[in-house]
Motif scaffolding. Sequence first.
Motif, PDB file in Angstrom:
ATOM      1  N   ILE A  83       0.841  -1.201   0.000  1.00 16.04           N
ATOM      2  CA  ILE A  83       0.000   0.000   0.000  1.00 16.04           C
ATOM      3  C   ILE A  83       0.874   1.249   0.000  1.00 16.04           C
ATOM      4  N   VAL A 100     -10.631   6.965  -1.183  1.00 14.72           N
ATOM      5  CA  VAL A 100     -10.955   5.843  -0.305  1.00 14.72           C
ATOM      6  C   VAL A 100     -12.450   5.864  -0.035  1.00 14.72           C
ATOM      7  N   TYR A 108      -5.024   2.937   4.463  1.00  6.90           N
ATOM      8  CA  TYR A 108      -4.995   3.716   3.221  1.00  6.90           C
ATOM      9  C   TYR A 108      -4.821   5.198   3.548  1.00  6.90           C
ATOM     10  N   PHE A 147      -8.754   2.897  -3.715  1.00  2.32           N
ATOM     11  CA  PHE A 147      -8.664   1.680  -2.905  1.00  2.32           C
ATOM     12  C   PHE A 147     -10.058   1.122  -2.663  1.00  2.32           C
TER      13      PHE A 147
END
Length: 346
Positions: A83, A100, A108, A147
Amino acid sequence: MDINDLVRENIKNLRPYSTARDEFKGQASIFLDANENSYGSPLPANYNRYPDPLQLDLKDAISKIKGVPIENTFLGNGSDEAIDLLFRAFCNPGKDNVIVLPPTYGMYEVSANINDVEIRKVSLLPNFQLDMEKIAETIDKNTKLIFICSPNNPTGNSINREDIETILANFNGIVAVDEAYINYARQKTFIQELTEYANLVVLQTFSKAWGLAALRLGMAFSSTKVIDVLNKIKPPYNINQATQDLAFEALKNIAQVNDWIKESVAERDRLSKALNAINIVKKVYPSDANFILTEVTDAVKIYDTLVAQGIIVRDRSKVTLCEGCLRITVGTKEENDKLLNVLEKF
């Protein structure tokens, strides 16, 4: 889509660290190049030599199980390393942004903040699915990453596959599909789609179904261009030899892992039904993971009561769309029974 157009200019021009072992070809029996301790290790096994920086033997073993070629596989110090490297490879600090979809995995946002990358939040719909219209409105020319956690943490549900495919086909950036809990899900993995989407990165882990959380070993599967960039910027020896050795041995016991998965899913269903029958439980959300999101009458007080009994769950009551909820990992039958006993007496 050309992945190279997404890579930061300084990363394109980066000369990666060259290890001593990269500088010769062929076989050798005496290694006097890397300033290691030539006498061995004060352990039953010797760990005095640096490990394979690309983990080729371990990747080969993973390839036989996952069906993904070695050149499409990256191994990281947990999925968290992959990540973080995605931010460092594709996001210019102070300029680019990522999307996100809360409630979701917190790393994240943490990685974005560490790398000085703007985080744009598009909350899930009340049914915990993607708000496709809002996502489309939020994307701009500096959006480099999206993500998508599926099954999602902390809600436990799988994201509609068609929605993920729509984003992959229309977004000119990297789409990271985090499948940490895919072994427990009815939905099939997205690694089967790697040849269809150059911008797809699938994150998986050995921390959940494989029971190797303490080893810190994560996987990322993607196109060769993405994997080459991640290998270019990672620390040279990011996976230690002990982790490689133990993971290699674990891969020989896939039957045991599959048995645990079946048992966990059966316990998840039993625990869900039992929780639904307790009067302090307001709602039990369907789960495709090894945990259950549960809305209760007084999350903080119930959490504290469980802690006092030595039972630790996760208080998610202050998280968007999870108000009043506890996230409960599926334990063994004995652990689940103890949990239920405390809740029934509350």
